[in-house]
Design a protein around this motif. Sequence first.
Motif, PDB file in Angstrom:
ATOM      1  N   ALA A 147      39.390  53.798 -86.654  1.00  0.00           N
ATOM      2  CA  ALA A 147      39.189  55.486 -86.466  1.00  0.00           C
ATOM      3  C   ALA A 147      39.291  56.272 -87.566  1.00  0.00           C
ATOM      4  O   ALA A 147      38.562  57.405 -87.532  1.00  0.00           O
ATOM      5  CB  ALA A 147      40.388  56.058 -85.355  1.00  0.00           C
ATOM      6  N   LEU A 148      39.933  55.707 -88.660  1.00  0.00           N
ATOM      7  CA  LEU A 148      39.939  56.668 -89.856  1.00  0.00           C
ATOM      8  C   LEU A 148      38.801  57.093 -90.376  1.00  0.00           C
ATOM      9  O   LEU A 148      38.438  58.317 -90.776  1.00  0.00           O
ATOM     10  CB  LEU A 148      40.999  55.968 -90.853  1.00  0.00           C
ATOM     11  CG  LEU A 148      42.504  55.667 -90.684  1.00  0.00           C
ATOM     12  CD1 LEU A 148      43.328  55.158 -91.230  1.00  0.00           C
ATOM     13  CD2 LEU A 148      43.019  57.358 -90.376  1.00  0.00           C
ATOM     14  N   PRO A 149      37.879  56.261 -90.648  1.00  0.00           N
ATOM     15  CA  PRO A 149      36.444  56.634 -91.415  1.00  0.00           C
ATOM     16  C   PRO A 149      35.667  57.613 -90.277  1.00  0.00           C
ATOM     17  O   PRO A 149      35.209  58.610 -90.758  1.00  0.00           O
ATOM     18  CB  PRO A 149      35.768  55.102 -91.482  1.00  0.00           C
ATOM     19  CG  PRO A 149      36.729  54.501 -91.339  1.00  0.00           C
ATOM     20  CD  PRO A 149      37.940  54.665 -90.594  1.00  0.00           C
ATOM     21  N   ARG A 150      35.814  57.319 -89.120  1.00  0.00           N
ATOM     22  CA  ARG A 150      35.187  58.211 -88.145  1.00  0.00           C
ATOM     23  C   ARG A 150      35.668  59.594 -88.187  1.00  0.00           C
ATOM     24  O   ARG A 150      35.184  60.762 -87.837  1.00  0.00           O
ATOM     25  CB  ARG A 150      35.301  57.763 -86.818  1.00  0.00           C
ATOM     26  CG  ARG A 150      34.504  56.591 -86.340  1.00  0.00           C
ATOM     27  CD  ARG A 150      34.437  55.904 -85.193  1.00  0.00           C
ATOM     28  NE  ARG A 150      35.536  55.841 -84.395  1.00  0.00           N
ATOM     29  CZ  ARG A 150      36.433  54.751 -84.338  1.00  0.00           C
ATOM     30  NH1 ARG A 150      35.685  53.825 -85.051  1.00  0.00           N
ATOM     31  NH2 ARG A 150      37.601  54.736 -83.666  1.00  0.00           N
ATOM     32  N   LEU A 151      37.286  59.822 -88.564  1.00  0.00           N
ATOM     33  CA  LEU A 151      37.645  61.102 -88.742  1.00  0.00           C
ATOM     34  C   LEU A 151      37.528  61.758 -90.040  1.00  0.00           C
ATOM     35  O   LEU A 151      38.032  62.718 -90.450  1.00  0.00           O
ATOM     36  CB  LEU A 151      39.205  60.864 -88.448  1.00  0.00           C
ATOM     37  CG  LEU A 151      39.370  60.561 -86.908  1.00  0.00           C
ATOM     38  CD1 LEU A 151      41.203  60.127 -86.478  1.00  0.00           C
ATOM     39  CD2 LEU A 151      38.982  61.729 -85.983  1.00  0.00           C
ATOM     40  N   GLY A 152      36.842  61.023 -91.014  1.00  0.00           N
ATOM     41  CA  GLY A 152      36.681  61.359 -92.277  1.00  0.00           C
ATOM     42  C   GLY A 152      37.643  61.087 -93.391  1.00  0.00           C
ATOM     43  O   GLY A 152      37.634  61.427 -94.541  1.00  0.00           O
ATOM     44  N   PHE A 153      38.471  59.968 -93.105  1.00  0.00           N
ATOM     45  CA  PHE A 153      39.588  59.374 -94.011  1.00  0.00           C
ATOM     46  C   PHE A 153      39.112  58.148 -94.451  1.00  0.00           C
ATOM     47  O   PHE A 153      38.995  57.192 -93.780  1.00  0.00           O
ATOM     48  CB  PHE A 153      40.937  59.375 -93.454  1.00  0.00           C
ATOM     49  CG  PHE A 153      41.453  60.582 -92.704  1.00  0.00           C
ATOM     50  CD1 PHE A 153      41.960  61.784 -93.673  1.00  0.00           C
ATOM     51  CD2 PHE A 153      41.394  60.699 -91.408  1.00  0.00           C
ATOM     52  CE1 PHE A 153      42.430  62.756 -93.139  1.00  0.00           C
ATOM     53  CE2 PHE A 153      41.953  61.929 -90.815  1.00  0.00           C
ATOM     54  CZ  PHE A 153      42.613  63.129 -91.851  1.00  0.00           C
ATOM     55  N   ASP A 154      38.686  57.989 -95.712  1.00  0.00           N
ATOM     56  CA  ASP A 154      38.187  56.935 -96.450  1.00  0.00           C
ATOM     57  C   ASP A 154      39.252  56.340 -97.388  1.00  0.00           C
ATOM     58  O   ASP A 154      39.891  56.906 -97.809  1.00  0.00           O
ATOM     59  CB  ASP A 154      36.972  57.172 -97.228  1.00  0.00           C
ATOM     60  CG  ASP A 154      35.666  57.700 -96.402  1.00  0.00           C
ATOM     61  OD1 ASP A 154      35.643  57.015 -95.286  1.00  0.00           O
ATOM     62  OD2 ASP A 154      35.085  58.686 -96.660  1.00  0.00           O
ATOM     63  N   GLY A 155      38.961  54.947 -97.628  1.00  0.00           N
ATOM     64  CA  GLY A 155      39.888  54.323 -98.655  1.00  0.00           C
ATOM     65  C   GLY A 155      41.142  53.445 -98.179  1.00  0.00           C
ATOM     66  O   GLY A 155      41.732  52.979 -98.844  1.00  0.00           O
ATOM     67  N   VAL A 156      41.175  53.696 -96.856  1.00  0.00           N
ATOM     68  CA  VAL A 156      42.272  53.053 -96.341  1.00  0.00           C
ATOM     69  C   VAL A 156      41.995  51.508 -95.827  1.00  0.00           C
ATOM     70  O   VAL A 156      41.163  51.271 -95.083  1.00  0.00           O
ATOM     71  CB  VAL A 156      42.970  53.558 -95.053  1.00  0.00           C
ATOM     72  CG1 VAL A 156      44.290  52.858 -94.325  1.00  0.00           C
ATOM     73  CG2 VAL A 156      43.469  54.963 -95.524  1.00  0.00           C
ATOM     74  N   LEU A 157      42.295  50.635 -96.534  1.00  0.00           N
ATOM     75  CA  LEU A 157      42.022  49.192 -96.326  1.00  0.00           C
ATOM     76  C   LEU A 157      42.527  48.330 -95.319  1.00  0.00           C
ATOM     77  O   LEU A 157      42.198  47.467 -94.814  1.00  0.00           O
ATOM     78  CB  LEU A 157      42.392  48.329 -97.756  1.00  0.00           C
ATOM     79  CG  LEU A 157      41.650  48.880 -98.858  1.00  0.00           C
ATOM     80  CD1 LEU A 157      42.166  48.003-100.171  1.00  0.00           C
ATOM     81  CD2 LEU A 157      40.210  48.888 -98.904  1.00  0.00           C
ATOM     82  N   ASP A 158      43.794  48.761 -94.922  1.00  0.00           N
ATOM     83  CA  ASP A 158      44.446  48.183 -93.722  1.00  0.00           C
ATOM     84  C   ASP A 158      45.755  48.912 -93.183  1.00  0.00           C
ATOM     85  O   ASP A 158      46.348  49.783 -93.687  1.00  0.00           O
ATOM     86  CB  ASP A 158      45.281  46.730 -94.363  1.00  0.00           C
ATOM     87  CG  ASP A 158      45.533  45.870 -93.088  1.00  0.00           C
ATOM     88  OD1 ASP A 158      45.247  45.848 -91.887  1.00  0.00           O
ATOM     89  OD2 ASP A 158      46.400  45.111 -93.173  1.00  0.00           O
TER      90      ASP A 158
END
Length: 83
Positions: free
Chosen positions: A25-36
């Motif tokens: 869900a993070l990239p869909r909400l505009g949060f990038d760079g979280v690997l796990d």
Amino acid sequence: MARVVVDVMLKPEILDPQGKAVQGALPRLGFDGVLDVRQGKRFELEVEGEVTAERLAEIEKIAETLLANPVIEDFTVHVEDAS
């Protein structure tokens, strides 16, 4: 009175569908760079008196018996700073 914290996490080899759902869900909400992402639980126990080695051993037994499933989860116990 003191606060003892028990953090419970799934063991690394156990699949974590909740963590994967959050990660997806993070990239869909505009949060990038979280690997796990791994999801866990936190328990805060307010205890009477001083936290001795015996009291910590008792709380570890509580965590092992009731708060965590030692087959699939690891836990840590620590005293939180009272300030």
